[in-house]
Design a protein around this motif. Sequence first.
Motif, short mmCIF file in Angstrom:
data_model
loop_
_atom_site.label_atom_id
_atom_site.label_comp_id
_atom_site.label_asym_id
_atom_site.label_seq_id
_atom_site.Cartn_x
_atom_site.Cartn_y
_atom_site.Cartn_z
N ILE A 74 0.85 -1.20 0.00
CA ILE A 74 0.00 0.00 0.00
C ILE A 74 0.87 1.25 0.00
CG2 ILE A 74 -1.75 1.27 1.29
CD1 ILE A 74 -2.62 -1.47 2.41
N LYS A 75 1.89 1.19 0.85
CA LYS A 75 2.82 2.31 0.93
C LYS A 75 3.52 2.52 -0.41
CE LYS A 75 6.19 2.22 4.05
NZ LYS A 75 7.01 2.36 5.25
N LYS A 76 3.89 1.40 -0.99
CA LYS A 76 4.59 1.45 -2.27
C LYS A 76 3.71 2.13 -3.32
CE LYS A 76 6.43 -2.54 -3.59
NZ LYS A 76 6.96 -3.68 -4.33
N GLN A 77 2.45 1.72 -3.36
CA GLN A 77 1.53 2.28 -4.34
C GLN A 77 1.35 3.78 -4.11
OE1 GLN A 77 0.51 0.40 -6.92
NE2 GLN A 77 -0.09 2.37 -7.74
N ASP A 91 2.10 6.55 -6.88
CA ASP A 91 1.08 7.51 -7.31
C ASP A 91 1.58 8.94 -7.13
OD1 ASP A 91 -0.52 5.42 -7.87
OD2 ASP A 91 -1.76 5.58 -6.07
N ASP A 92 2.23 9.16 -5.99
CA ASP A 92 2.74 10.49 -5.72
C ASP A 92 3.74 10.91 -6.79
OD1 ASP A 92 2.70 12.52 -3.42
OD2 ASP A 92 4.83 12.33 -3.92
N LEU A 93 4.61 9.98 -7.17
CA LEU A 93 5.62 10.30 -8.18
C LEU A 93 4.96 10.58 -9.53
CD1 LEU A 93 8.32 7.61 -7.34
CD2 LEU A 93 8.58 10.07 -7.14
N LYS A 94 3.98 9.78 -9.88
CA LYS A 94 3.28 9.97 -11.15
C LYS A 94 2.58 11.33 -11.17
CE LYS A 94 3.69 8.09 -14.63
NZ LYS A 94 4.29 6.83 -14.96
N ASP A 95 1.88 11.62 -10.06
CA ASP A 95 1.19 12.92 -9.96
C ASP A 95 2.18 14.05 -10.15
OD1 ASP A 95 -1.22 11.82 -9.60
OD2 ASP A 95 -1.28 12.09 -7.42
N PHE A 96 3.33 13.87 -9.54
CA PHE A 96 4.34 14.91 -9.64
C PHE A 96 4.80 15.09 -11.09
CE2 PHE A 96 8.82 15.95 -10.04
CZ PHE A 96 8.82 17.21 -9.46
N ALA A 97 5.13 13.97 -11.72
CA ALA A 97 5.68 14.04 -13.07
C ALA A 97 4.67 14.61 -14.07
CB ALA A 97 6.15 12.67 -13.52
N GLN A 98 3.39 14.37 -13.79
CA GLN A 98 2.37 14.85 -14.73
C GLN A 98 1.74 16.15 -14.26
OE1 GLN A 98 -0.19 11.48 -14.78
NE2 GLN A 98 1.14 10.28 -16.10
N GLY A 99 2.33 16.75 -13.23
CA GLY A 99 1.63 17.85 -12.58
C GLY A 99 2.01 19.25 -13.01
N GLN A 100 2.56 19.37 -14.21
CA GLN A 100 3.02 20.70 -14.63
C GLN A 100 1.95 21.78 -14.46
OE1 GLN A 100 4.51 20.97 -18.64
NE2 GLN A 100 5.62 22.82 -18.10
N GLU A 145 2.07 12.08 5.11
CA GLU A 145 3.05 11.31 5.84
C GLU A 145 2.63 9.87 5.83
OE1 GLU A 145 5.01 12.25 9.07
OE2 GLU A 145 5.36 14.31 8.49
N ILE A 146 3.54 9.03 5.50
CA ILE A 146 3.17 7.63 5.59
C ILE A 146 4.21 6.89 6.38
CG2 ILE A 146 1.72 7.36 3.56
CD1 ILE A 146 4.26 6.55 2.09
#
Length: 494
Positions: A186-189, A193-202, A481-482
């Motif tokens: 769960i933590k991994k996911q 997700d956080d990384l993906k959101d960041f990369a697509q978050g321009q 925070e996780i």
Amino acid sequence: IFPPELRFAFLKFFNRIFHLFSIYCYFDITEIDGVNTNELYNAVQLYLSSSVSIAGNRLSLTRAVNSSSITFGLSNNDSIVDTFNGVTVLWEHVVTQRQTQTFAWRPLPEEKRGFTLRIKKKDKTLILNSYLDYIMERANEIRRKNQDRLLYTNSRGGSLDSRGHPWESVPFKHPSTFETLAMDPIKKQQIMDDLKDFAQGQLFYQKTGRAWKRGYLLYGPPGTGKSSMIAAMANYLGYDIYDLELTEVHSNSELRKLLMKTSSKSIIVIEDIDCSINLTNRKKNSSNAASQRSFYDAETRNGSGSGGSGEEGGNGNTISLSGLLNFTDGLWSCCGSERIFVFTTNHIEKLDPALLRSGRMDMHIYMSFCNFSSLKILLKNYLGYEEKDINDDVLKEMERVVEKAEMTPADVSEALIKNRRDKEKAIRELLEDLKSRGERSVKDGKLRGGSGNLTELEVVEEQEKRAIDSQNEDEDHDEEEIELEDNICKTRED
Ligand SMILES: Nc1ncnc2c1ncn2[C@@H]1O[C@H](COP(=O)(O)OP(=O)(O)OP(=O)(O)O)[C@@H](O)[C@H]1O
Ligand SMILES: [Mg+2]
């Protein structure tokens, strides 16, 4: 009959008339502009190489060093048609012999190469506004896809290479991925997700007026996969890694220079941040400034080079906490975009709260000892075993003892590698190992509880951490925070 000047003037005039009536206009993009390499030339070459509508039938093939794929290029004096937003343009690759050079700072190649772009005059604005940007973007994408990641380091200690770069790079081939990373799924996911959101978050970052960067703090005991996590992040996003060795940086301004020379789409890593810089609590610092000073004095006397004033910012020959903070979120931190900062530490309680407050390190990730879910991932990685391949009783037993054993994923990996030829034996020995360690740690726990002293210290540390966390929550609610705090408490109670 005509003098050459007149002939030249006539030709020029004729040319101008010709261009006046022509529906086309031309842009030259030469490989070398003055003494600098023209970035646009390389981008165009890469971009065209990925284009399918190749008109000519002769292509040149190249495979760059460190690259894992072959690119097609336009051969000399060949042309290619491309369409963009319904507009057709023509690219021509022009190669001419360079006249013998008299003197140059840097030897120039013998051929003069360049692209000529032919477009209709009416399409000029469209092309200039968006087509070239589009090409640059596409080229960067292709480059990232083709080329293996680069790992940069500043191990040269501030000296520059021939091109004025403070970073040295090697191809980055770490095979760690999120799939092989053993941690709570769960933590991994959440992290992915956080990384993906960041990369697509321009757009998001633009809209909210935030700098397009994100900070992660990885903490946990040695061998729990902090470095592996960084590699997995880089492989997941396709970013380069800048491994910043703080002990090699002698001043805040040097730190800033290093930062300025990093590219976008990269991860800037500072490992073991508590060891590489004196980052104790600033308040504490002032209260025992005397001892601080003597520490620094001793260091300077020893000639370790990193000495100097203990004050932050001081006389500038030592990097300070404020220098580091400026590095992560001062104005300079935005000189590029799409950057991730990752700090790792084994002792989060040693860090200054200023480093932990929200906005600095957006996500605090606790890398824990091996638990049952991470154990299963490791069994799959190393032995190829799924859950169903293992005896139920053994599995249950493992689940019962794994948390108490406090084995790191690195320990478990070692145990599995040792016996990877004999899988049954590997499982048997691992279980034995887990059990014996579990018993030992239970005994230790009792001992520790009895002596009182240690636990007290730990309680203080725990409280300190709590205080920092609650402070963070007060200041900013969008912090995520996780940490598995429960996890820490559980092991301590045991
Ligand atoms: N969570 C994990 N998943 C998979 N492998 C792991 C994990 N943790 C550790 N390992 C294995 O153990 C080795 C050491 O891990 P790693 O270097 O990532 O630990 P670390 O947390 O960075 O340790 P340190 O604090 O000492 O730097 C790795 O080569 C990897 O194979
Ligand atoms: Mg590490």
